[in-house]
Design a protein around this motif. Structure first.
Motif, PDB file in Angstrom:
ATOM      1  N   THR A 111      36.346  31.485  36.868  1.00 13.81           N
ATOM      2  CA  THR A 111      37.331  32.420  37.400  1.00 13.81           C
ATOM      3  C   THR A 111      38.213  31.777  38.466  1.00 13.81           C
ATOM      4  OG1 THR A 111      35.662  33.211  38.947  1.00 13.81           O
ATOM      5  CG2 THR A 111      35.965  34.480  36.937  1.00 13.81           C
ATOM      6  N   ALA A 122      45.059  37.660  40.910  1.00  9.39           N
ATOM      7  CA  ALA A 122      44.221  38.361  41.899  1.00  9.39           C
ATOM      8  C   ALA A 122      44.553  37.856  43.312  1.00  9.39           C
ATOM      9  CB  ALA A 122      42.738  38.167  41.581  1.00  9.39           C
ATOM     10  N   LEU A 152      43.134  39.138  46.594  1.00  7.71           N
ATOM     11  CA  LEU A 152      41.692  39.003  46.782  1.00  7.71           C
ATOM     12  C   LEU A 152      41.348  37.560  47.128  1.00  7.71           C
ATOM     13  CD1 LEU A 152      40.693  41.369  43.863  1.00  7.71           C
ATOM     14  CD2 LEU A 152      40.442  41.830  46.301  1.00  7.71           C
ATOM     15  N   MET A 201      36.400  38.736  47.845  1.00  3.59           N
ATOM     16  CA  MET A 201      35.407  39.573  47.165  1.00  3.59           C
ATOM     17  C   MET A 201      34.067  39.375  47.849  1.00  3.59           C
ATOM     18  SD  MET A 201      36.810  39.813  43.325  1.00  3.59           S
ATOM     19  CE  MET A 201      38.048  38.567  43.045  1.00  3.59           C
ATOM     20  N   HIS A 230      42.304  32.792  35.201  1.00  3.95           N
ATOM     21  CA  HIS A 230      41.168  33.231  36.015  1.00  3.95           C
ATOM     22  C   HIS A 230      40.281  34.189  35.226  1.00  3.95           C
ATOM     23  CE1 HIS A 230      43.197  37.094  36.831  1.00  3.95           C
ATOM     24  NE2 HIS A 230      42.014  37.504  37.203  1.00  3.95           N
ATOM     25  N   LYS A 289      34.191  43.280  34.319  1.00  6.43           N
ATOM     26  CA  LYS A 289      33.858  42.038  35.032  1.00  6.43           C
ATOM     27  C   LYS A 289      32.435  42.097  35.554  1.00  6.43           C
ATOM     28  CE  LYS A 289      38.663  41.871  36.083  1.00  6.43           C
ATOM     29  NZ  LYS A 289      39.741  41.128  36.624  1.00  6.43           N
ATOM     30  N   SER A 301      29.234  40.143  37.650  1.00  5.64           N
ATOM     31  CA  SER A 301      28.701  39.103  38.538  1.00  5.64           C
ATOM     32  C   SER A 301      27.181  39.201  38.563  1.00  5.64           C
ATOM     33  CB  SER A 301      29.196  39.296  39.980  1.00  5.64           C
ATOM     34  OG  SER A 301      30.597  39.307  40.044  1.00  5.64           O
ATOM     35  N   HIS A 316      34.031  38.592  39.821  1.00  2.00           N
ATOM     36  CA  HIS A 316      35.087  39.533  40.239  1.00  2.00           C
ATOM     37  C   HIS A 316      34.745  40.994  39.935  1.00  2.00           C
ATOM     38  CE1 HIS A 316      38.470  36.246  40.057  1.00  2.00           C
ATOM     39  NE2 HIS A 316      37.425  35.878  40.767  1.00  2.00           N
ATOM     40  N   ALA A 354      36.764  43.913  41.197  1.00  2.00           N
ATOM     41  CA  ALA A 354      38.132  44.094  40.716  1.00  2.00           C
ATOM     42  C   ALA A 354      38.182  44.510  39.252  1.00  2.00           C
ATOM     43  CB  ALA A 354      38.929  42.804  40.914  1.00  2.00           C
ATOM     44  N   GLU A 358      42.964  44.225  40.049  1.00  2.00           N
ATOM     45  CA  GLU A 358      43.343  43.009  40.761  1.00  2.00           C
ATOM     46  C   GLU A 358      44.847  42.789  40.759  1.00  2.00           C
ATOM     47  OE1 GLU A 358      41.453  40.289  38.103  1.00  2.00           O
ATOM     48  OE2 GLU A 358      42.924  40.790  36.585  1.00  2.00           O
ATOM     49  N   THR A 417      46.168  46.471  43.396  1.00  2.00           N
ATOM     50  CA  THR A 417      44.805  46.038  43.695  1.00  2.00           C
ATOM     51  C   THR A 417      43.982  47.154  44.334  1.00  2.00           C
ATOM     52  OG1 THR A 417      45.551  43.772  44.003  1.00  2.00           O
ATOM     53  CG2 THR A 417      43.427  44.335  44.960  1.00  2.00           C
TER      54      THR A 417
END
Ligand code: SF4
Lengths: 98, 544
Positions: free
Chosen positions: B87, B179, B182, B207, B370, B449, B451, B459, B462, B486, B490
């Motif tokens: 990303t 983004a 961010l 983030m 990204h 998205k 993580s 992300h 976002a 994003e 945003t």
């Protein structure tokens, strides 16, 4: 049981303390009891393994099973690439992680 | 695209030689791991779950075919035949041997690449709009400014030991595709009422554990003061950013705690001082850099006609292609999100193919996005069908850009030593589920998205739908977030409530999608419906 793990200094491969050396296979890991710190200090100087540490594990009928999922993934390889694990021929190998 | 001059090449070559010596000393036992670790990290070499991981910088995501071929060769020769696009528009290799690392860096240096400042508390790779130089809506190509910032930030002696890592994005369009807000600093190149170009500075976004949207600090910095103003922003941070607590060390915390107005006041004071020192590089340097980013030799009379008689091709054009500023051309996005695949992964063979297509169809230039896809920015419409056919044959023509299958996912617990939970299997299951039910096509734009931990490399804050992996008493658990975005609008996603297990989170995403399908009004995207109806109907369906 307490077992020791780290990464091979040169290759980065995950290794397990066998009592005299480091193996790629978690089933070779031995219970170090309360000697973890002593062995880790000695092995740090031997330059075979990087950043080694002690973890909890159990031994059952299927062999040695680390207590935490992170260590089980380290022992097996990425669950999303069975072809890159230590048991590429076993399609169910990923289930062992859960 | 930018080409190294002798200074760039000498610096990179010297760093390779230095690291070769450091690696030898580590293997010989002359350096301990504690001594060596910061040195390897300065060269992008991490120790991850299964091996060393090398993160290679792709400045503002731009690659030539020779560079893409070299990345493929590295995957083949030193890794296990693939790489992972991130990303941050970089590429990571997961199975690197320490003893090979200096040779890899030497191979990279031959194609003007490196892994410097891809780790550590320094200014990281500068990111940008993947359609830079092609976008119909940009005021100017942002990459010369990104390149100037890259040169300024590379080995900047004052900023190699910041309180924490520092990420900069540069865009030049109203639509933010990077983004930008961010990032620690988001630079937006704008034109003022007098028609002059300048830079708007957004500082203190990010983030991670404490997500923040960067406030506008200055509306217009003249371009001949871009570096000086950046230096002022960094200096205030370097001086007052917290070093006592790593979780409060990013610039977003400083800006938040001081307040944007007070931070701005301090920056302006520092800026006024720096202006007296004359640190700005001569404009001639910017002009030199710009010469590397002139338009490629577009065919002036290229036709805008497209034969859309092949329905699969027509669908891919509608989904994955973006209008170009030049008549007769189009920007094509190669999705690295095959149904059930690993987001961002590409095999060496796929990389070689993308390199060949880059050379043949896109003036020898491609971009890493990204969102972990690859863009061929300048494709003649007359060549588009031939390009698509070759992509399709290689499994690279999934028509899902910005749909639910175009999932951003970090490596998660399958690779990353910081992870709490796996990201990739969740992404695979969701993409499969929505492909099988056909719902993916009905949903329209829906950015999902994931993580694997609070560091938020995926992300999740976002995402229109975000998923965060957490550790619940040693088992993987997943929190669901809704309403992040994003772009120019945003916003940060909000957690719906208690988390789910792996199958539960897949079902929860489907439930959220169903709420949208039931409630959407004409032309609304998932995000629009969420903003209109709020969290409650989703909560009710998920937990009610
Ligand atoms: S978000 Fe966490 S798990 Fe994912 S790559 Fe970043 S640090 Fe690793």
């Amino acid at each position: 049981m307490k077992i020791l793990t780290g990464n091979d200094l040169k290759t980065g491969a995950v290794t397990w303390w066998t009592g005299s050396d480091w193996s790629l296979h978690v089933d070779d890991a031995v219970d170090v009891g309360d000697e973890a710190d002593e062995i880790l200090a000695r092995e740090q100087g031997a330059r075979r393994v990087n950043a080694a540490y002690a973890i909890d594990a159990i031994r059952d009928a299927n062999g040695v099973r680390p207590g935490h999922i992170k260590e089980r993934i380290r022992a097996l390889g990425p669950t999303v690439r069975p072809d890159l694990t230590l048991k590429p021929a076993d399609p169910a190998a990923g289930n062992w992680v859960i | 695209m930018y080409r190294y001059d002798s200074y760039d090449q000498t610096m990179v070559d010297a760093r390779v030689a230095e690291f070769r010596d450091q690696t030898r000393r580590r293997i010989d036992g002359k350096l301990t791991e504690d001594q060596f670790k910061p040195l390897r990290l300065q060269n992008g070499l991490y120790l991850q779950l299964h091996a060393y991981m090398l993160r290679v910088a792709v400045p503002y995501g731009t690659l030539s075919s020779a560079q893409m071929h070299a990345l493929a060769d590295i995957a083949d020769k030193y890794d296990r035949g693939y790489g992972h696009f991130t990303t941050r528009q970089n590429i990571q290799y997961n199975w690197i041997k320490l003893e090979d690392a200096p040779d890899i860096l030497a191979d990279l240096a031959k194609v003007e690449m490196h892994a410097i400042q891809t780790s550590g508390n320094c200014i990281r790779n500068i990111s940008s709009d993947q359609f830079a130089g092609a976008a119909a809506d940009e005021v100017v190509d942002p990459r010369p400014y990104a390149e100037l910032l890259r040169q300024w930030s590379s080995f900047h002696p004052e900023f190699l030991a910041l309180p924490r890592k520092f990420k900069i994005a540069v865009i030049a369009s109203e639509t933010d595709r990077a983004a930008m807000r961010l990032h620690d600093i988001g630079v937006k190149i704008v034109r003022n009422a007098a028609g002059e170009l300048g830079a708007a500075f957004y500082v203190g976004g990010g983030m991670g554990r404490t997500p923040m949207i960067g406030p506008l600090i200055r509306e217009f910095v003249p371009l001949d003061q871009l570096i000086t103003y950046s230096e002022a922003c960094l200096r205030v941070y370097n001086r007052y950013g917290r070093r006592d607590n790593k979780y409060k060390a990013r610039i977003k915390i400083l800006v938040h705690e001081l307040g944007a107005d007070e931070y701005k006041r301090q920056v302006e004071e520092e800026f006024a001082h720096l202006l007296t020192l004359g640190i700005e590089p001569p404009l001639a340097e910017l002009e030199r850099i710009k010469t590397f980013f002139v338009d490629p030799p577009f065919e002036k009379s290229a036709s805008d006609d497209l034969d859309r008689s092949d329905p699969d091709f027509a669908l891919w054009v509608d989904r994955n292609c973006t209008p170009h500023k030049q008549p007769g051309y189009i920007a094509a996005t190669i999705s690295l999100k095959a149904v059930g695949g690993i987001p961002g992964d590409a095999s060496a063979a796929q990389m070689h193919l993308m390199a060949e297509l880059t050379e043949r169809y896109s003036f020898d230039e491609c971009r890493v996005t990204h969102a972990q896809n690859i863009v061929l920015p300048h494709v003649r419409k007359a060549d588009l069908y031939a390009l698509w056919q070759q992509l399709d044959e290689a499994g690279l023509a999934t028509p899902n850009l910005d749909l639910i299958g175009d999932i951003i996912a970090c490596p998660g617990l399958d690779y990353c030593s910081l992870a709490n939970a796996r990201s990739i299997p969740v992404a695979q299951k969701i993409s499969q589920r929505f492909a099988e039910t056909g719902k993916g096509d009905m949903l329209g734009e829906l950015k999902l998205k994931i993580s694997g931990c609070i560091n938020a490399c995926g992300h999740h804050h976002a995402g229109h739908i975000g998923i965060l992996g957490v550790d619940k008493k040693g088992t993987e658990n997943y929190q669901l977030l809704l309403g992040g975005s994003e772009g120019a609008d945003t916003s940060l996603g909000k957690i719906t409530g208690p988390g789910f297990d792996e199958d539960g989170i897949v079902a929860a995403v489907e439930t959220a999608a169903d709420v949208y399908l039931a409630q959407r009004q004409d032309g609304e995207r998932f995000l629009d419906t969420y903003r209109r109806i709020g969290m409650e109907p989703f909560k009710e369906a998920l937990y009610g």
